[in-house]
Write a protein that holds these residues in place. Structure first.
Motif, PDB file in Angstrom:
ATOM      1  N   ALA A 108      13.837   3.742  24.066  1.00 19.81           N
ATOM      2  CA  ALA A 108      12.877   4.521  23.336  1.00 19.81           C
ATOM      3  C   ALA A 108      13.568   6.039  23.110  1.00 19.81           C
ATOM      4  O   ALA A 108      12.988   6.615  22.240  1.00 19.81           O
ATOM      5  N   ALA A 109      14.019   6.508  24.187  1.00 16.97           N
ATOM      6  CA  ALA A 109      14.472   7.781  23.733  1.00 16.97           C
ATOM      7  C   ALA A 109      15.684   8.052  22.723  1.00 16.97           C
ATOM      8  O   ALA A 109      15.553   9.001  22.120  1.00 16.97           O
ATOM      9  N   GLU A 110      16.638   7.185  22.570  1.00 14.33           N
ATOM     10  CA  GLU A 110      17.347   7.074  21.564  1.00 14.33           C
ATOM     11  C   GLU A 110      16.764   7.084  19.956  1.00 14.33           C
ATOM     12  O   GLU A 110      16.958   7.645  19.371  1.00 14.33           O
ATOM     13  N   ARG A 162      18.485  21.075  27.703  1.00 10.86           N
ATOM     14  CA  ARG A 162      18.657  20.472  26.503  1.00 10.86           C
ATOM     15  C   ARG A 162      18.542  18.962  26.555  1.00 10.86           C
ATOM     16  O   ARG A 162      18.483  18.604  27.897  1.00 10.86           O
ATOM     17  N   HIS A 163      18.562  18.112  25.689  1.00 13.57           N
ATOM     18  CA  HIS A 163      18.527  16.717  26.034  1.00 13.57           C
ATOM     19  C   HIS A 163      19.864  16.356  26.696  1.00 13.57           C
ATOM     20  O   HIS A 163      20.935  16.814  26.741  1.00 13.57           O
ATOM     21  N   PHE A 164      19.780  15.055  27.534  1.00 14.84           N
ATOM     22  CA  PHE A 164      20.717  14.905  28.394  1.00 14.84           C
ATOM     23  C   PHE A 164      22.011  14.661  27.676  1.00 14.84           C
ATOM     24  O   PHE A 164      23.131  14.626  28.476  1.00 14.84           O
ATOM     25  N   GLY A 165      22.043  14.093  26.483  1.00 21.07           N
ATOM     26  CA  GLY A 165      23.385  13.844  25.781  1.00 21.07           C
ATOM     27  C   GLY A 165      24.092  15.069  25.115  1.00 21.07           C
ATOM     28  O   GLY A 165      25.132  14.863  24.572  1.00 21.07           O
ATOM     29  N   CYS A 166      23.262  16.372  25.280  1.00 22.85           N
ATOM     30  CA  CYS A 166      24.244  17.265  24.695  1.00 22.85           C
ATOM     31  C   CYS A 166      25.356  17.984  25.337  1.00 22.85           C
ATOM     32  O   CYS A 166      25.224  18.114  26.400  1.00 22.85           O
ATOM     33  N   SER A 167      26.095  18.219  24.519  1.00 24.19           N
ATOM     34  CA  SER A 167      27.519  18.773  25.090  1.00 24.19           C
ATOM     35  C   SER A 167      27.096  20.095  25.759  1.00 24.19           C
ATOM     36  O   SER A 167      27.846  20.568  26.584  1.00 24.19           O
ATOM     37  N   CYS A 168      26.260  20.896  25.058  1.00 27.66           N
ATOM     38  CA  CYS A 168      25.995  22.376  25.619  1.00 27.66           C
ATOM     39  C   CYS A 168      25.337  22.235  26.735  1.00 27.66           C
ATOM     40  O   CYS A 168      25.387  23.188  27.833  1.00 27.66           O
ATOM     41  N   GLN A 219      13.387  16.744  29.254  1.00 28.15           N
ATOM     42  CA  GLN A 219      12.763  16.182  28.384  1.00 28.15           C
ATOM     43  C   GLN A 219      12.680  14.589  28.953  1.00 28.15           C
ATOM     44  O   GLN A 219      11.888  13.923  28.262  1.00 28.15           O
ATOM     45  N   GLY A 220      13.209  14.160  29.864  1.00 25.07           N
ATOM     46  CA  GLY A 220      13.162  12.617  30.148  1.00 25.07           C
ATOM     47  C   GLY A 220      11.994  12.309  30.986  1.00 25.07           C
ATOM     48  O   GLY A 220      11.480  13.160  31.641  1.00 25.07           O
ATOM     49  N   VAL A 243      19.566  11.236  22.823  1.00 28.14           N
ATOM     50  CA  VAL A 243      18.235  10.963  23.500  1.00 28.14           C
ATOM     51  C   VAL A 243      17.164  12.090  23.201  1.00 28.14           C
ATOM     52  O   VAL A 243      17.812  13.230  23.046  1.00 28.14           O
ATOM     53  N   ASP A 244      16.067  11.779  22.961  1.00 25.57           N
ATOM     54  CA  ASP A 244      15.059  12.776  23.090  1.00 25.57           C
ATOM     55  C   ASP A 244      15.188  13.746  21.599  1.00 25.57           C
ATOM     56  O   ASP A 244      15.380  13.347  20.744  1.00 25.57           O
ATOM     57  N   ASP A 245      14.817  14.942  21.968  1.00 25.30           N
ATOM     58  CA  ASP A 245      14.779  15.815  20.855  1.00 25.30           C
ATOM     59  C   ASP A 245      16.094  16.604  20.445  1.00 25.30           C
ATOM     60  O   ASP A 245      16.302  17.344  21.224  1.00 25.30           O
ATOM     61  N   PRO A 246      16.444  16.282  19.291  1.00 24.19           N
ATOM     62  CA  PRO A 246      18.070  16.789  19.067  1.00 24.19           C
ATOM     63  C   PRO A 246      17.771  18.617  18.755  1.00 24.19           C
ATOM     64  O   PRO A 246      18.857  19.328  18.741  1.00 24.19           O
ATOM     65  N   TRP A 247      16.473  18.966  18.270  1.00 23.40           N
ATOM     66  CA  TRP A 247      16.402  20.352  17.875  1.00 23.40           C
ATOM     67  C   TRP A 247      15.702  21.147  19.032  1.00 23.40           C
ATOM     68  O   TRP A 247      16.134  22.474  18.810  1.00 23.40           O
ATOM     69  N   GLN A 248      15.247  20.584  20.093  1.00 21.44           N
ATOM     70  CA  GLN A 248      14.698  21.378  21.137  1.00 21.44           C
ATOM     71  C   GLN A 248      15.702  22.397  21.767  1.00 21.44           C
ATOM     72  O   GLN A 248      16.879  22.083  22.360  1.00 21.44           O
TER      73      GLN A 248
END
Length: 217
Positions: free
Chosen positions: A10-12, A69-75, A102-103, A172-177
């Motif tokens: 769902a997060a994806e 940031r979202h959990f998959g973000c490299s930042c 966000q999770g 996952v979640d919001d890529p722009w937040q």
């Protein structure tokens, strides 16, 4: 009951919908909380599902509040690499670090355990606290810099989703937040409001320590 796999899928799906649509909240409609204002005392579940209020921490002393940031973000991975080495200095300065993610509770608990996050994490899948603290979604330039993007860009979505699926960098979640970091004094007054202007806009440790010292005064 939703399983961890269901929650992740769902997060994806949320990430994909947001990626294709583009950022929506890039402007404040009213002034966000500023230095000297009372911080919003949001109620959110922690990783166990227990409902907590932010004032539980700032009633005891200054708080370093980190919006992730979202959990998959490299930042986020880069920020954690730096923050891991800064936590002791932040604690020595007198602040407790608390994070907002966000999770959902179950998904956040798994990520925190894998990565060794040692601080309490509150779970905000609807991003109500992000919005209450005035954290906007970033424009493509703020998030992607010079990487091309356009609405409905399924090709770039597939390039990101496919190779990263099932890995620690799964999107996952919001890529722009955009994230943010705040220092909140005992009693709830904001001493520092650092709203990231781009993904790697990490606040210097010296700025955090200075704000913590001011909050303690």
């Amino acid at each position: 009951m939703k399983t961890s796999e269901n929650l992740h899928e769902a997060a994806e799906a949320r990430w994909l919908a947001a990626w294709l649509a583009g950022p929506r909240r890039t402007r404040w409609v009213s002034l966000p909380p500023q230095v000297g204002d009372r911080a919003p005392d949001i109620e959110l579940p922690d990783v166990t599902g227990r409902i907590r209020k932010l004032s539980e921490w700032w009633s005891a002393g200054p708080v370093h509040l980190v919006f992730l940031r979202h959990f998959g973000c490299s930042c986020l991975a880069e920020r954690w690499d730096r923050l891991r080495d800064e936590l002791a200095a932040i604690a020595d300065a007198g602040a407790a670090t608390v994070a907002v993610a966000q999770g959902e509770s179950e998904r956040t608990a798994e990520v925190a355990a894998r990565r060794g996050y040692p601080f309490p994490i509150l779970c905000d899948p609807d991003r109500l606290a992000y919005e209450a603290f005035g954290l906007l979604e970033g424009t493509p330039a703020q998030v992607l810099h010079d990487v091309p993007w356009r609405p409905g860009d399924n090709e770039s979505a597939d390039e990101l989703l496919g190779p990263r699926k099932g890995t620690e960098r799964a999107v996952v979640d919001d890529p722009w937040q955009l994230p943010g970091e705040f220092v909140i004094a005992r009693g709830g007054r904001i001493a520092l409001a650092h709203r990231y202007q781009y993904c790697e806009d990490f606040p210097p440790q010296t700025v955090l320590r200075g704000a913590i010292a001011a909050a303690g005064e």
